[in-house]
Motif scaffolding. Structure first.
Motif, mmCIF file in Angstrom:
data_model
loop_
_atom_site.group_PDB
_atom_site.id
_atom_site.type_symbol
_atom_site.label_atom_id
_atom_site.label_comp_id
_atom_site.label_asym_id
_atom_site.label_seq_id
_atom_site.Cartn_x
_atom_site.Cartn_y
_atom_site.Cartn_z
ATOM 1 N N UNK A 182 0.982 -1.185 0.118
ATOM 2 C CA UNK A 182 -0.044 -0.031 0.061
ATOM 3 C C UNK A 182 1.092 1.088 0.045
ATOM 4 N N UNK A 183 0.863 2.012 -0.973
ATOM 5 C CA UNK A 183 1.254 3.551 -1.132
ATOM 6 C C UNK A 183 0.740 4.458 -0.241
ATOM 7 N N UNK A 184 1.049 5.597 -0.261
ATOM 8 C CA UNK A 184 0.593 6.855 0.479
ATOM 9 C C UNK A 184 -0.781 6.974 0.213
ATOM 10 N N UNK A 185 -1.034 7.230 -1.200
ATOM 11 C CA UNK A 185 -2.174 7.731 -1.882
ATOM 12 C C UNK A 185 -3.416 6.586 -1.383
ATOM 13 N N UNK A 186 -3.049 5.354 -1.368
ATOM 14 C CA UNK A 186 -3.932 3.954 -1.061
ATOM 15 C C UNK A 186 -4.254 4.343 0.341
ATOM 16 N N UNK A 187 -3.293 4.615 1.338
ATOM 17 C CA UNK A 187 -3.615 4.763 2.767
ATOM 18 C C UNK A 187 -4.540 5.902 2.810
ATOM 19 N N UNK A 188 -4.289 7.013 2.108
ATOM 20 C CA UNK A 188 -5.126 8.087 2.367
ATOM 21 C C UNK A 188 -6.633 7.870 1.822
ATOM 22 N N UNK A 189 -6.696 7.396 0.946
ATOM 23 C CA UNK A 189 -8.046 6.718 0.429
ATOM 24 C C UNK A 189 -8.695 5.682 1.399
#
Length: 90
Positions: free
Chosen positions: A1-8
């Motif tokens: 999981x990258x940062x964008x996916x974590x934010x989502x």
């Protein structure tokens, strides 16, 4: 999981907009960074703790030339998972 996916994922779980979730994550990152810069420990019960450790100076070796080099002392961040996190993963 990258940062964008974590934010989502945070936005979905907390019913926030992605922009609000991104600001919350950035604020968390800044708080952890600033606290660790000051040499303090952060404990989140059940999740884990963030702290710093000092790695001693040592002699290393350049793999290309074989020449010995001095590696200076460094302060490194550490994370120790809490019991609930360990139990959830296993």
């Amino acid at each position: 999981m990258n940062k964008t996916e974590l934010v989502a994922k945070i936005a979905e779980g907390a019913e926030l907009s992605k922009a609000e979730a991104a600001r919350a994550l950035k604020s968390f990152e800044e708080a952890v960074t600033e606290t660790m810069k000051n040499g303090e420990k952060i404990s989140i019960v059940g999740f884990g703790s963030f702290e710093t450790s000092t790695r001693a100076a040592r002699t290393g070796r350049n793999p290309q030339t074989g020449k010995e080099i001095q590696i200076p002392e460094a302060v490194v961040p550490k994370f120790k998972a809490g019991k609930s996190l360990k139990d959830s993963v296993n």
